[in-house]
Design an enzyme around this catalytic site. Structure first.
Site, PDB file in Angstrom:
ATOM      1  N   ARG A 132      -5.752  11.204  28.108  1.00 45.27           N
ATOM      2  CA  ARG A 132      -6.730  12.069  27.452  1.00 45.27           C
ATOM      3  C   ARG A 132      -6.143  13.481  27.452  1.00 45.27           C
ATOM      4  NH1 ARG A 132      -9.631   8.842  31.183  1.00 45.27           N
ATOM      5  NH2 ARG A 132     -11.126   7.426  30.186  1.00 45.27           N
ATOM      6  N   LYS A 157     -11.639  10.383  33.811  1.00 46.74           N
ATOM      7  CA  LYS A 157     -13.065  10.219  33.523  1.00 46.74           C
ATOM      8  C   LYS A 157     -13.692   9.419  34.658  1.00 46.74           C
ATOM      9  CE  LYS A 157     -15.894   9.580  29.437  1.00 46.74           C
ATOM     10  NZ  LYS A 157     -15.915   9.081  28.051  1.00 46.74           N
ATOM     11  N   HIS A 223      -6.914  12.107  20.614  1.00 46.17           N
ATOM     12  CA  HIS A 223      -7.570  10.817  20.867  1.00 46.17           C
ATOM     13  C   HIS A 223      -6.999   9.719  19.980  1.00 46.17           C
ATOM     14  CE1 HIS A 223     -10.485   9.666  23.776  1.00 46.17           C
ATOM     15  NE2 HIS A 223     -11.174   8.932  22.929  1.00 46.17           N
ATOM     16  N   ARG A 226      -4.092   8.333  21.753  1.00 44.24           N
ATOM     17  CA  ARG A 226      -4.530   7.456  22.850  1.00 44.24           C
ATOM     18  C   ARG A 226      -4.960   6.101  22.287  1.00 44.24           C
ATOM     19  NH1 ARG A 226      -6.889   7.191  28.098  1.00 44.24           N
ATOM     20  NH2 ARG A 226      -9.013   6.383  28.149  1.00 44.24           N
ATOM     21  N   HIS A 249     -10.283   2.898  32.056  1.00 46.89           N
ATOM     22  CA  HIS A 249     -11.651   2.494  31.725  1.00 46.89           C
ATOM     23  C   HIS A 249     -12.274   1.769  32.909  1.00 46.89           C
ATOM     24  CE1 HIS A 249     -10.796   2.415  27.095  1.00 46.89           C
ATOM     25  NE2 HIS A 249     -11.059   3.620  27.552  1.00 46.89           N
ATOM     26  N   TYR A 258     -10.706  -2.406  21.295  1.00 48.41           N
ATOM     27  CA  TYR A 258      -9.368  -2.443  20.693  1.00 48.41           C
ATOM     28  C   TYR A 258      -9.019  -3.826  20.161  1.00 48.41           C
ATOM     29  CZ  TYR A 258      -8.871   2.217  22.502  1.00 48.41           C
ATOM     30  OH  TYR A 258      -9.081   3.547  22.744  1.00 48.41           O
TER      31      TYR A 258
END
Length: 282
Positions: A132, A157, A223, A226, A249, A258
């Site tokens: 990120r 995150k 992004h 990414r 994640h 994805y």
């Protein structure tokens, strides 16, 4: 006003202890402050009236969703869990993440001059490590393990650290870039100013990508790089759980979007080939 500032300060501390990112804390506290200044109460009905007001002001479902998350979080902070549960975010249509093709990635990289070692490194870390933009800017020299060819992404995150292996050529790129530096900054990548070497800002990253994207005739954002990292990994047969770990994640469902991107890519390729139509035509 002083009492309101104290409430917001305590709420921000609560969010920080929950492991929220600085950006999330900033956005949540902004909307909670607006709500309280409007005269909002700790009731779901009051929140709904506030949301209706924002809707009339032109807020999209996506923006309202963020406001709802902020208010629900604030209600829980104040101990009003039941009222928080009554607040439901508006449905936001899920769109597939936009990613670049491999050729587009190569084309953008080709317009970044080899002499711009910092700019090339920024691009390659976003695409080659799936970082990120905030994670990229926060990387420190000490986060690079040159012995094991990996970087440690700290406090991503959800405030979770993760390890991302990087290829040898990217590690070499980091070494070469650091050799051009004559400052004592602890950060891996810094602003390119002669008078001082400040920590790299997200604004600079966005500016550079726009600059080189325009030069290549391709729209690109941090992004999107990414997303491209994840999509191309999946297309190359990398296990989705490994991709989940690399992206940081917490839920596999977040990564599974994805698979939809890849299926869509395969569908378009199949339609282009028109294999069945060719058989029937004969």
């Amino acid at each position: 006003m002083e009492a309101l500032n104290e409430i917001i300060e305590e709420y921000e501390t609560y969010l920080d202890l929950e492991g929220k990112s600085p950006n999330t804390i900033r956005m949540y506290s902004y909307y909670v402050r607006r709500y309280l200044e409007w005269g909002g109460e700790l009731k779901a009905r009051s929140a709904l009236r506030f949301l209706a007001k924002l809707r009339r002001e032109g807020y999209s479902n996506k923006s309202l969703n963020l406001v709802v998350q902020a208010l629900r979080s604030y209600f829980r902070f104040e101990g009003y869990d039941e009222e928080a549960e009554k607040l439901r975010p508006p449905k936001v249509p899920k769109s597939l993440p936009k990613s670049l093709t491999r050729e587009e990635v190569r084309k953008i990289l080709s317009v970044i001059p080899p002499t711009r070692k910092r700019d090339r490194l920024i691009f390659l870390l976003l695409y080659g490590a799936g970082l990120r933009v905030s994670e990229l800017c926060n990387l420190k020299k000490s986060d690079v393990d040159f012995e094991r060819s990996l970087i440690i992404v700290r406090g991503g995150k959800g405030a979770k650290d993760r390890v991302v292996p990087i290829p040898a050529f990217l590690l070499e790129g980091i070494k070469t870039y650091l050799e051009t530096r004559d400052d004592d900054s602890e950060y891996l990548i810094v602003e390119d100013r002669r008078e001082r070497k400040d920590k790299l800002s997200p604004k600079t990253v966005w500016y550079l990508l726009k600059k080189y994207g325009d030069k290549a005739g391709i729209r690109v954002t941090p992004h999107m790089l990414r997303h491209s990292f994840a999509t191309h990994m999946l297309e190359n047969g990398v296990d989705i759980r490994a991709i989940q770990e690399l992206l940081g994640h917490s839920n596999l469902s977040t990564t599974q979007i994805y698979t939809k991107v890849t299926v869509e890519h395969l569908r378009k390729a199949q339609e282009k080939a028109r294999l069945i139509e060719g058989l029937i035509g004969k």
